[in-house]
Design a protein around this motif. Structure first.
Motif, short mmCIF file in Angstrom:
data_model
loop_
_atom_site.label_atom_id
_atom_site.label_comp_id
_atom_site.label_asym_id
_atom_site.label_seq_id
_atom_site.Cartn_x
_atom_site.Cartn_y
_atom_site.Cartn_z
N UNK A 1 -27.93 -23.93 18.59
CA UNK A 1 -27.14 -25.10 18.22
C UNK A 1 -27.50 -25.42 16.77
N UNK A 2 -26.47 -25.49 15.91
CA UNK A 2 -26.69 -25.68 14.48
C UNK A 2 -25.76 -26.75 13.94
N UNK B 1 -19.95 -30.12 10.92
CA UNK B 1 -19.66 -29.46 12.19
C UNK B 1 -20.95 -29.23 12.98
N UNK B 2 -20.81 -29.22 14.28
CA UNK B 2 -21.89 -28.85 15.19
C UNK B 2 -21.43 -27.58 15.87
N UNK C 1 -22.26 -34.57 14.27
CA UNK C 1 -23.60 -34.19 13.81
C UNK C 1 -24.52 -33.87 14.97
N UNK C 2 -24.26 -34.54 16.10
CA UNK C 2 -25.12 -34.38 17.27
C UNK C 2 -24.31 -34.79 18.51
N UNK D 1 -27.24 -33.73 24.91
CA UNK D 1 -27.18 -32.69 25.92
C UNK D 1 -26.80 -31.33 25.38
N UNK D 2 -26.25 -31.27 24.18
CA UNK D 2 -25.92 -29.98 23.57
C UNK D 2 -27.16 -29.50 22.84
N UNK D 3 -27.91 -28.62 23.50
CA UNK D 3 -29.18 -28.13 22.97
C UNK D 3 -29.42 -26.72 23.49
#
Length: 125
Positions: free
Chosen positions: A58-59, A68-69, A88-89, A92-94
């Motif tokens: 995840x970047x 963008x994520x 940016x964040x 749970x997206x990790x």
């Protein structure tokens, strides 16, 4: 020995001789199929798909005009990059998290991409 016994023996031998990455890919493909996702390797440009797998990376990419994520979703067959524009964040997206994403497949730099996908997070394992 019955046919079922031979199949079980072959499966056991395959698992004993397979490396860890191969076993992980098999498990992810099985889990993806159970979630109703289509294999990422079968996704084509323009298709609306549902893919299920584990986030590898995840970047956050800061850009002056539109941050963008990006997250790489691996299902054991291929990778689909999920891109959320203007984010940016997202809680749970990790990396390591399992999820199912739905959206239209695009291709960017020879990679499969879904922009602003709908997604369902799986409970942490």
């Amino acid at each position: 020995m019955t046919d079922e016994g031979r199949v079980s023996l072959r499966r056991l031998l395959r698992r004993l001789t397979a490396d860890e990455a191969e076993i992980e890919a098999q498990e992810l493909r099985r889990e993806s199929a159970q979630c109703g996702g289509i294999p990422a390797r079968q996704c084509r440009r323009g298709q609306v798909v549902s893919v299920s797998g584990r986030l590898r990376t995840v970047v956050y990419t800061p850009r002056t005009n539109l941050p963008t994520l990006e997250a790489d979703l691996y299902d054991g067959s291929d990778v689909v990059t999920l891109v959320w524009l203007g984010r940016r964040h997202i809680v749970g997206i990790e990396p390591g998290r399992h999820l199912t994403a739905r959206g239209r497949v695009a291709v960017r730099d020879d990679r499969k991409v879904i922009y602003n996908p709908y997604y369902d997070l799986e409970p942490p394992r």
